[in-house]
Motif scaffolding. Structure first.
Motif, PDB file in Angstrom:
ATOM      1  N   LEU A  78       2.504  -0.237  11.254  1.00  0.00           N
ATOM      2  CA  LEU A  78       2.953  -1.689  11.019  1.00  0.00           C
ATOM      3  C   LEU A  78       2.634  -2.725  12.011  1.00  0.00           C
ATOM      4  CD1 LEU A  78       6.232  -0.953   8.907  1.00  0.00           C
ATOM      5  CD2 LEU A  78       4.133  -1.564   7.971  1.00  0.00           C
ATOM      6  N   LEU A  79       2.813  -2.079  13.175  1.00  0.00           N
ATOM      7  CA  LEU A  79       2.946  -3.087  14.524  1.00  0.00           C
ATOM      8  C   LEU A  79       1.512  -3.299  14.879  1.00  0.00           C
ATOM      9  CD1 LEU A  79       6.434  -2.273  16.429  1.00  0.00           C
ATOM     10  CD2 LEU A  79       5.792  -4.041  14.466  1.00  0.00           C
ATOM     11  N   ILE A  80       0.863  -2.403  15.196  1.00  0.00           N
ATOM     12  CA  ILE A  80      -0.506  -2.366  15.768  1.00  0.00           C
ATOM     13  C   ILE A  80      -1.425  -3.263  15.256  1.00  0.00           C
ATOM     14  CG2 ILE A  80      -2.546  -0.870  16.386  1.00  0.00           C
ATOM     15  CD1 ILE A  80      -1.023   1.313  17.127  1.00  0.00           C
ATOM     16  N   PRO A  81      -1.520  -3.248  13.779  1.00  0.00           N
ATOM     17  CA  PRO A  81      -2.389  -4.396  13.287  1.00  0.00           C
ATOM     18  C   PRO A  81      -1.803  -5.671  13.483  1.00  0.00           C
ATOM     19  CG  PRO A  81      -1.796  -2.409  11.654  1.00  0.00           C
ATOM     20  CD  PRO A  81      -1.121  -2.342  12.959  1.00  0.00           C
ATOM     21  N   LYS A  86      -6.117  -7.143  13.224  1.00  0.00           N
ATOM     22  CA  LYS A  86      -6.813  -6.510  11.810  1.00  0.00           C
ATOM     23  C   LYS A  86      -6.128  -5.254  11.516  1.00  0.00           C
ATOM     24  CE  LYS A  86     -10.209  -4.107  14.570  1.00  0.00           C
ATOM     25  NZ  LYS A  86     -11.818  -3.701  14.893  1.00  0.00           N
ATOM     26  N   PRO A  87      -6.321  -5.028  10.145  1.00  0.00           N
ATOM     27  CA  PRO A  87      -5.605  -3.620   9.574  1.00  0.00           C
ATOM     28  C   PRO A  87      -6.075  -2.424   9.920  1.00  0.00           C
ATOM     29  CG  PRO A  87      -6.779  -4.668   7.868  1.00  0.00           C
ATOM     30  CD  PRO A  87      -7.000  -5.817   9.066  1.00  0.00           C
ATOM     31  N   MET A  88      -5.349  -1.481  10.255  1.00  0.00           N
ATOM     32  CA  MET A  88      -5.819  -0.273  10.502  1.00  0.00           C
ATOM     33  C   MET A  88      -5.535   0.695   9.192  1.00  0.00           C
ATOM     34  SD  MET A  88      -5.238   1.879  14.025  1.00  0.00           S
ATOM     35  CE  MET A  88      -3.243   1.471  13.725  1.00  0.00           C
ATOM     36  N   GLY A  89      -6.429   1.534   9.107  1.00  0.00           N
ATOM     37  CA  GLY A  89      -6.120   2.595   7.913  1.00  0.00           C
ATOM     38  C   GLY A  89      -4.989   3.625   8.232  1.00  0.00           C
ATOM     39  N   ALA A  90      -4.447   4.071   7.097  1.00  0.00           N
ATOM     40  CA  ALA A  90      -3.325   4.954   7.215  1.00  0.00           C
ATOM     41  C   ALA A  90      -3.897   6.098   7.977  1.00  0.00           C
ATOM     42  CB  ALA A  90      -2.821   5.202   5.869  1.00  0.00           C
ATOM     43  N   GLU A  91      -5.078   6.745   7.619  1.00  0.00           N
ATOM     44  CA  GLU A  91      -5.548   8.039   8.254  1.00  0.00           C
ATOM     45  C   GLU A  91      -5.648   7.725   9.790  1.00  0.00           C
ATOM     46  OE1 GLU A  91      -6.691   6.760   5.505  1.00  0.00           O
ATOM     47  OE2 GLU A  91      -6.092   8.347   3.968  1.00  0.00           O
ATOM     48  N   LEU A  92      -6.349   6.772  10.055  1.00  0.00           N
ATOM     49  CA  LEU A  92      -6.626   6.468  11.675  1.00  0.00           C
ATOM     50  C   LEU A  92      -5.277   6.155  12.304  1.00  0.00           C
ATOM     51  CD1 LEU A  92      -8.527   5.945  13.993  1.00  0.00           C
ATOM     52  CD2 LEU A  92      -8.708   3.752  13.118  1.00  0.00           C
ATOM     53  N   SER A 164       3.290  16.247   7.050  1.00  0.00           N
ATOM     54  CA  SER A 164       3.602  15.686   5.758  1.00  0.00           C
ATOM     55  C   SER A 164       4.296  14.453   5.741  1.00  0.00           C
ATOM     56  CB  SER A 164       4.542  16.801   5.081  1.00  0.00           C
ATOM     57  OG  SER A 164       5.570  17.051   6.025  1.00  0.00           O
ATOM     58  N   LEU A 165       4.594  14.019   7.014  1.00  0.00           N
ATOM     59  CA  LEU A 165       5.295  12.592   7.348  1.00  0.00           C
ATOM     60  C   LEU A 165       4.461  11.630   7.190  1.00  0.00           C
ATOM     61  CD1 LEU A 165       7.718  13.639  10.396  1.00  0.00           C
ATOM     62  CD2 LEU A 165       8.225  13.589   7.889  1.00  0.00           C
ATOM     63  N   VAL A 166       2.934  11.787   7.116  1.00  0.00           N
ATOM     64  CA  VAL A 166       2.180  10.622   6.796  1.00  0.00           C
ATOM     65  C   VAL A 166       2.371  10.196   5.424  1.00  0.00           C
ATOM     66  CG1 VAL A 166       0.554  11.331   8.480  1.00  0.00           C
ATOM     67  CG2 VAL A 166       0.229  12.064   6.291  1.00  0.00           C
ATOM     68  N   TYR A 167       3.095  10.941   4.523  1.00  0.00           N
ATOM     69  CA  TYR A 167       3.106  10.488   3.394  1.00  0.00           C
ATOM     70  C   TYR A 167       4.075   8.943   3.309  1.00  0.00           C
ATOM     71  CZ  TYR A 167       4.892  10.780  -1.660  1.00  0.00           C
ATOM     72  OH  TYR A 167       5.145  10.407  -2.953  1.00  0.00           O
ATOM     73  N   ALA A 168       4.663   8.774   4.169  1.00  0.00           N
ATOM     74  CA  ALA A 168       5.327   7.695   4.320  1.00  0.00           C
ATOM     75  C   ALA A 168       4.538   6.350   4.497  1.00  0.00           C
ATOM     76  CB  ALA A 168       6.269   7.555   5.518  1.00  0.00           C
ATOM     77  N   ILE A 169       3.201   6.660   4.919  1.00  0.00           N
ATOM     78  CA  ILE A 169       2.454   5.457   4.927  1.00  0.00           C
ATOM     79  C   ILE A 169       1.279   5.494   4.256  1.00  0.00           C
ATOM     80  CG2 ILE A 169       2.981   4.684   7.510  1.00  0.00           C
ATOM     81  CD1 ILE A 169       0.529   6.402   8.225  1.00  0.00           C
ATOM     82  N   GLY A 170       1.478   6.416   3.240  1.00  0.00           N
ATOM     83  CA  GLY A 170       0.318   6.462   2.066  1.00  0.00           C
ATOM     84  C   GLY A 170      -1.018   7.204   2.558  1.00  0.00           C
TER      85      GLY A 170
END
Length: 221
Positions: A78-81, A86-92, A164-170
């Protein structure tokens, strides 16, 4: 319980489960390699005896080890973009977050490994004219990696579970893939049960490998 796993055909496994598993493994490998490299640097900084290196490294490690991982994941996502514009993908975002976070834990492991090497070997290296960097590179770090290899692999198993916690950001990991399949086919209970089984099988298998490796290293010693 009326459980029905018939929806898990080849197309579902390939489209949902395999896709998520591949990302979970990729995330684990990237975070492991990056975390060990950055963690080793942090460990050397803390053991350098120079306050201008040791204090920032200690602050980094102690801060990240005191914050829940899911909170760090949300911060980066949420904060780095907002900072870079610019937005940063969830995977990166997940790969960067896990590398930065796991480095704090790998740092403590490597610091213990470096300290496990007898000081006499360091003194011997310096006696033959080696610099501090050469002594670490050719004498200390190889032994530290060997001594800490089982612990490093154990931390990697924990890292795989934490993906599995990356589920929180999609991000589309193994849990996300199974959950999506469960929702589409109306079988969420079966999907979550299968996710638990897959995580257990993978982590138990890796734990068995770590145990065998630990016994082998003990024999070498």
């Amino acid at each position: 319980m009326n459980l029905d796993f018939s929806f898990l055909d080849a197309s579902v496994l390939q489209s949902f489960v395999l896709k998520g598993l591949i990302f979970s493994v990729q995330l684990t490998l990237v975070a492991m390699v990056g975390g060990i490299v950055l963690g080793t640097v942090l460990a050397l900084m803390r053991l350098s005896g120079k306050p201008w290196l040791a204090i920032p490294a200690a602050a980094y490690v102690n801060t990240l080890r005191s914050i829940p991982l899911v909170m760090v994941i949300l911060w980066f996502f949420l904060l780095i973009p907002l900072m870079v514009g610019k937005p940063m993908g969830a995977e990166l975002s997940a790969m960067i977050t896990f590398t930065v976070f796991e480095a704090a834990y790998f740092s403590e492991i490597m610091r213990a490994g470096i300290q496990s090497v007898p000081k006499g070997q360091v003194n011997a290296g310096q006696a033959v004219g080696m610099t501090y960097g050469q002594t670490m590179q050719f004498i200390v770090l190889p032994q530290a990696f060997r001594n800490m290899l089982p612990v490093l692999m154990t931390q990697t198993i924990i890292l795989f579970q934490d993906t599995s916690l990356v589920y929180a950001i999609g991000a589309y990991d193994l849990l996300k893939g199974l959950t999506t399949a469960g929702k589409i086919y109306g079988r969420p209970e079966e999907a979550y049960l299968l996710a638990a089984v897959v995580y257990f099988v993978i982590c138990f298998g890796l734990s068995y490998v770590v145990k065998k490796l630990q016994n082998k290293i003990a024999i070498i010693r």
